[in-house]
Scaffold this motif. Structure first.
Motif, short mmCIF file in Angstrom:
data_model
loop_
_atom_site.label_atom_id
_atom_site.label_comp_id
_atom_site.label_asym_id
_atom_site.label_seq_id
_atom_site.Cartn_x
_atom_site.Cartn_y
_atom_site.Cartn_z
N LYS A 305 0.84 -1.20 0.00
CA LYS A 305 0.00 0.00 0.00
C LYS A 305 0.87 1.25 0.00
CE LYS A 305 -4.02 1.87 2.43
NZ LYS A 305 -4.87 1.76 3.64
N ASN A 306 0.29 2.32 -0.56
CA ASN A 306 1.00 3.61 -0.67
C ASN A 306 2.24 3.51 -1.56
OD1 ASN A 306 -0.89 4.63 1.19
ND2 ASN A 306 0.42 4.12 2.93
N THR A 307 2.10 2.75 -2.66
CA THR A 307 3.18 2.63 -3.64
C THR A 307 2.74 3.28 -4.95
OG1 THR A 307 3.93 0.56 -2.65
CG2 THR A 307 4.65 1.02 -4.90
N TYR A 308 3.66 4.04 -5.57
CA TYR A 308 3.36 4.76 -6.81
C TYR A 308 4.43 4.38 -7.83
CZ TYR A 308 0.72 7.39 -3.37
OH TYR A 308 -0.11 7.73 -2.34
N LYS A 309 4.07 4.42 -9.11
CA LYS A 309 5.00 3.98 -10.15
C LYS A 309 4.92 4.92 -11.35
CE LYS A 309 1.66 0.74 -12.18
NZ LYS A 309 1.44 -0.65 -12.62
N ALA A 310 5.99 4.89 -12.15
CA ALA A 310 6.06 5.69 -13.37
C ALA A 310 7.03 5.01 -14.32
CB ALA A 310 6.52 7.12 -13.06
N THR A 311 6.80 5.18 -15.64
CA THR A 311 7.67 4.63 -16.67
C THR A 311 8.88 5.54 -16.85
OG1 THR A 311 5.74 3.69 -17.78
CG2 THR A 311 7.78 3.81 -19.04
N LEU A 312 10.08 4.95 -16.84
CA LEU A 312 11.29 5.75 -16.91
C LEU A 312 11.52 6.34 -18.29
CD1 LEU A 312 13.99 3.91 -14.76
CD2 LEU A 312 13.15 6.23 -14.47
N TYR A 313 11.39 5.52 -19.36
CA TYR A 313 11.68 5.98 -20.72
C TYR A 313 10.52 5.65 -21.65
CZ TYR A 313 16.42 6.32 -18.92
OH TYR A 313 17.52 6.64 -18.17
N ASN A 314 10.47 6.35 -22.77
CA ASN A 314 9.41 6.15 -23.77
C ASN A 314 9.94 5.30 -24.93
OD1 ASN A 314 7.59 7.77 -22.31
ND2 ASN A 314 8.47 9.63 -23.21
N TYR A 315 10.59 4.19 -24.58
CA TYR A 315 11.15 3.34 -25.61
C TYR A 315 10.07 2.42 -26.19
CZ TYR A 315 15.67 4.75 -23.75
OH TYR A 315 16.75 5.47 -23.33
N ILE A 316 10.28 2.07 -27.46
CA ILE A 316 9.39 1.10 -28.13
C ILE A 316 10.12 -0.22 -28.34
CG2 ILE A 316 8.03 0.64 -30.20
CD1 ILE A 316 7.61 3.62 -30.50
N ILE A 317 11.39 -0.11 -28.73
CA ILE A 317 12.15 -1.33 -29.06
C ILE A 317 12.64 -2.00 -27.77
CG2 ILE A 317 14.18 -2.21 -30.27
CD1 ILE A 317 13.92 0.13 -32.19
N ARG A 318 13.30 -1.25 -26.92
CA ARG A 318 13.88 -1.83 -25.73
C ARG A 318 12.95 -1.64 -24.53
NH1 ARG A 318 19.00 0.78 -23.29
NH2 ARG A 318 18.20 -0.46 -21.56
N ASP A 319 13.29 -2.28 -23.40
CA ASP A 319 12.48 -2.17 -22.18
C ASP A 319 12.60 -0.76 -21.61
OD1 ASP A 319 11.64 -2.38 -19.34
OD2 ASP A 319 11.50 -4.52 -19.82
N PRO A 320 11.44 -0.09 -21.39
CA PRO A 320 11.51 1.30 -20.89
C PRO A 320 11.88 1.40 -19.42
CG PRO A 320 9.23 0.63 -21.09
CD PRO A 320 10.05 -0.51 -21.63
N GLY A 321 11.66 0.36 -18.63
CA GLY A 321 11.96 0.41 -17.20
C GLY A 321 10.84 1.06 -16.40
N MET A 322 10.67 0.60 -15.15
CA MET A 322 9.63 1.14 -14.26
C MET A 322 10.28 1.60 -12.96
SD MET A 322 6.75 0.90 -15.87
CE MET A 322 5.63 1.21 -14.53
N LEU A 323 9.82 2.77 -12.49
CA LEU A 323 10.27 3.34 -11.22
C LEU A 323 9.14 3.23 -10.21
CD1 LEU A 323 12.14 4.99 -9.35
CD2 LEU A 323 11.23 7.06 -10.44
N TYR A 324 9.41 2.60 -9.07
CA TYR A 324 8.43 2.45 -7.99
C TYR A 324 8.92 3.22 -6.77
CZ TYR A 324 6.68 -1.48 -10.76
OH TYR A 324 6.17 -2.26 -11.76
N ILE A 325 7.99 3.85 -6.05
CA ILE A 325 8.31 4.55 -4.81
C ILE A 325 7.23 4.22 -3.79
CG2 ILE A 325 7.17 6.66 -5.59
CD1 ILE A 325 9.23 8.22 -3.93
N HIS A 326 7.67 3.94 -2.57
CA HIS A 326 6.76 3.51 -1.50
C HIS A 326 6.98 4.37 -0.26
CE1 HIS A 326 4.60 1.09 1.37
NE2 HIS A 326 5.71 0.81 2.04
#
Length: 598
Positions: A305-326
C-alpha cells in the motif's frame, strides 16, 4: 440530547474522513508530479550526458581550429607589420634622396646656403628681439670731406648656434626644411622654405598606404570569415543520442545510477513539501526483473500500500523500465496536515460531551435531591406530628373539668406540653441552623475548648438515651493536649450527632467507642461503632444534605438527613476536617481532625 450529540459526532467523523480523502488525493497528485519530474530529469540527464560527450569531441576539434586560425591571424599581422616598416623605410629613403637633390641644387643657385633649425627660424622671425637674431649685417660707407656718402657696401653673415653634431635623422626631420642664403643679385639674406615631402610624393605615399591597408583588410576578413569545421549539427547530435539511448546493450543501471536517482527523488519531494521516509526500486517493465532497489522487499508478488509507479523511458524497441516509490509512513504526514482540524473537532466534541455529561449529572442530582427533599419533608412531618399530637391530646385533657380539679394531673399534662414544645423547638432550631449554615449566616463564637470535657459531658447527657437500647459507650480520652479554638455548643452538637447516629444504626446492644489523641499539630477525635456499616457509594454521599442511609428492616430510625451535613459544616468552619471509614455489616468510624490551640 443524545441523538444530537451522536449526530454531531458522526458529522465530525464524516468531515474528517472527507478531509483525509482530499489530503490523500493531493498527496498522490504531488507524488505523481514528483515522479514525472524525476522521469523527465532522468531522460534529460541521459540526453545531456550523451550530448556533452559529443559536444566535448566537437569542442576539441573546434578549439584546435580556433588555435590554428588565431595563429594564422598573428602570422598575417606580423607579415603586414614587417611589410609596412619596409615600405616606410623605402619612403624615407626617397624623401632623403629628394632632399639631398634639392640641397645640391640650392648650393648651385646660392652661395653657401645655410640649413637652419626650427629654433633658429623662430629667432629670425622674432622682430621684437633683433639683438638675439643669428643674422649679422656689416655696413661699410665711404664719406667725403663734406660728410656725404660717396660709396657703401653691406655684407650679411649668419652665425649658427654651436652644436656638437648636426645630424638629420629619419625621425628628426621637420615637416618644413628651411635654408638661409644670400640673394646673388642683392646680397641680402634670403629665407628659403621647402616641404619635407612634396605634394607629388605625398600622393604617391598615400596611395601606397591605402593599397597596403586595403590588402591587409581583405586578408584579415578572409581569415576571420573562414568557417571553423564542425563534426555535426545539433539536430544530428540529438538524433545520434536518441539512437544511442535505444541501443539494447546499454543497461538501465548504467543509464540512471542509483545514487543519482535517489537524489532526484528526494529533491522533487522536498520541492512539494513531502519530507517522508521512502523506499524506491527500478525494475524492467516487460520482465519481472529487479534492476536495483532502496527497499527491504520490493520484489514481492504484490505492490504494498501507498506505492506509486512511473515509466522511466518512452522506448518502443527496448524495455523502458519502471520506477516504484513507496511511503511506509504516509498517514503520519496526512494526519499532521489535519492536526488543526482534528484538534478543533476533538475540542468541540469534548466540550459537547462535557456539557452533555454535566447536564445529565445535574438532572440526576436534582432528581435525587428532589427525592431526598420529599423524604425530608415526610420525616419532618412525622417528627412534627408526634409532638403536635401529644400537645393536642394534653390540651384536650385540660379541658375536662375533672382533670382541671386534679392538680397533679394538670401539672403532669403541663409538663408533657412543655417537653413536647421543647422537642418541637429543637427540631425547628436544627432546620434553621442548617439554613443559616448554607447561607453562611451562622457565626461561631470561637474560644478555647477542652474537648475531653466536652466529650465526657455529652456522654453523660446521653446516658438515659443509651440505656434504652442497652448500649455500651467506651471513652478513651488519651489526648494530653485537647484544647482547640471553637464553639463549645456546636462542638457538643457534633459529638452528640455522631454518638446518636452510632446508637441508631447499630441494631440491638450497640457498642460505641470514642477516643481522642494528638498528632504534632492536630487533635484527632474518633467515634467508632460496630453497627450496620455502609457501602462505598453510601460513604461518598453520607455528608450530602437530606441523605439518609437505608436501614433495611430497622424502621425505628428517625431523622431529617441533616445531622452529618451539619457536622461537616461546623468542623470545616473550625478549620478542621472529617473522614469516614466504613464496611458493610462491620461498623463505621468517623475521624475528626481539628488544629490545636496555641
Amino acid at each position: 440530547m443524545t441523538v444530537a450529540l451522536l449526530g454531531v459526532f458522526v458529522m465530525q467523523l464524516y468531515y474528517i474522513r472527507q478531509a483525509y480523502s482530499l489530503n490523500s488525493q493531493l498527496f498522490e497528485q504531488d507524488v505523481n508530479q514528483a515522479l514525472n519530474a524525476v522521469v523527465t530529469k532522468v531522460q534529460k540527464r541521459n540526453a545531456a550526458v550523451s550530448i556533452n560527450r559529443r559536444e566535448n569531441q566537437t569542442r576539441r576539434i573546434r578549439e584546435a581550429a580556433v588555435r590554428n586560425q588565431a595563429q594564422q591571424i598573428v602570422d598575417y599581422k606580423e607579415r603586414f607589420k614587417e611589410e609596412e616598416e619596409k615600405r616606410k623605410k623605402d619612403q624615407q629613403k626617397l624623401i632623403i634622396k629628394e632632399l639631398n637633390l634639392i640641397d645640391r641644387e640650392l648650393n648651385k643657385a646660392y652661395a653657401q646656403p645655410w640649413l637652419i633649425s626650427e629654433k633658429e627660424f623662430v629667432k629670425l622671425s622674432n622682430q621684437n628681439k633683433p639683438l638675439e637674431s643669428p643674422l649679422n649685417l656689416d655696413v661699410n660707407l665711404g664719406i667725403d670731406a663734406f660728410g656725404n656718402v660717396v660709396s657703401g657696401q653691406i655684407k650679411s653673415s649668419f652665425v649658427p648656434e654651436r652644436v656638437d653634431v648636426f645630424n638629420i635623422a629619419e625621425e628628426e626631420l621637420p615637416d618644413t626644411i628651411r635654408y638661409i642664403a644670400n640673394d646673388p643679385n642683392t646680397g641680402r639674406p634670403l629665407l628659403i622654405s621647402l616641404p619635407r615631402v612634396n605634394s607629388e610624393m605625398t600622393r604617391k605615399f598615400k596611395m601606397e598606404d591605402a593599397i597596403a591597408k586595403h590588402r591587409y583588410e581583405e586578408g584579415m576578413n578572409r581569415l576571420l570569415s573562414d568557417t571553423i569545421p564542425m563534426s555535426e549539427s545539433i539536430l544530428s547530435q540529438v538524433e545520434d543520442v536518441a539512437k544511442e539511448m535505444q541501443e539494447l546493450n546499454v543497461p538501465l543501471s548504467k543509464m540512471v545510477p542509483k545514487d543519482v536517482l535517489d537524489t532526484l527523488i528526494k529533491k522533487e519531494l522536498l520541492n512539494r513539501n513531502i519530507n517522508l521516509k521512502y523506499d524506491f526500486w527500478v525494475s524492467l517493465a516487460q520482465k519481472d526483473s529487479l534492476v536495483y532497489s532502496k527497499a527491504s522487499n520490493p520484489t514481492s508478488g504484490f505492490l504494498p500500500k501507498n506505492t506509486y509507479k512511473a515509466t522511466l523511458y518512452n522506448y518502443i524497441i527496448r524495455d523502458p523500465g519502471m520506477l516504484y516509490i513507496h511511503f511506509p509512513t504516509k498517514n503520519s504526514l496526512i494526519f499532521a496536515n489535519l492536526g488543526a482540524t482534528m484538534a478543533s473537532s476533538a475540542a468541540l466534541l469534548l466540550v459537547l460531551v462535557f456539557i452533555f455529561s454535566y447536564t445529565l449529572y445535574a438532572i440526576l442530582k436534582q432528581k435525587k435531591m428532589s427525592e431526598m427533599k420529599t423524604d425530608f419533608i415526610n420525616n419532618m412531618t412525622h417528627e412534627f406530628k408526634t409532638p403536635v399530637a401529644t400537645i393536642m391530646i394534653a390540651s384536650e385533657a385540660l379541658k375536662d373539668p375533672e382533670v382541671v380539679d386534679d392538680r397533679s394531673r394538670v401539672s403532669r399534662l403541663a409538663g408533657i406540653i412543655y417537653d413536647e414544645n421543647v422537642r418541637l423547638g429543637n427540631h425547628i432550631e436544627r432546620v434553621l441552623s442548617i439554613a443559616r449554615l448554607e447561607k453562611k449566616e451562622l457565626e461561631l463564637e470561637k474560644s478555647p475548648v477542652y474537648v475531653n470535657d466536652v466529650v465526657a459531658a455529652v456522654a453523660d447527657s446521653m446516658s438515659l438515651q443509651l440505656q434504652r437500647k442497652d448500649a455500651q459507650l467506651e471513652l478513651n480520652l488519651e489526648a494530653d493536649d485537647a484544647i482547640v479554638l471553637g464553639d463549645e455548643l456546636h462542638l457538643s452538637n457534633v459529638i452528640y450527632n455522631l454518638i446518636d447516629n452510632a446508637n441508631k444504626y447499630s441494631g440491638a446492644q450497640p457498642r460505641i467507642f470514642v477516643s481522642t489523641h494528638n498528632t504534632s499539630k492536630t487533635l484527632l477525635i474518633e467515634v467508632r461503632d460496630e453497627g450496620i456499616g455502609m457501602t462505598k457509594d453510601q460513604t461518598k454521599r453520607i455528608f450530602d444534605q437530606f441523605y439518609r442511609v437505608p436501614t433495611g428492616n430497622l424502621h425505628d430510625v428517625k431523622g431529617f438527613g441533616l445531622g452529618l451535613n451539619y457536622v461537616q459544616d461546623i468542623i470545616t468552619q473550625m478549620g478542621g476536617s472529617i473522614k469516614v471509614h466504613s464496611e458493610k455489616d462491620k461498623g463505621t468510624t468517623f475521624e475528626i481532625s481539628i488544629p490545636l490551640y496555641k
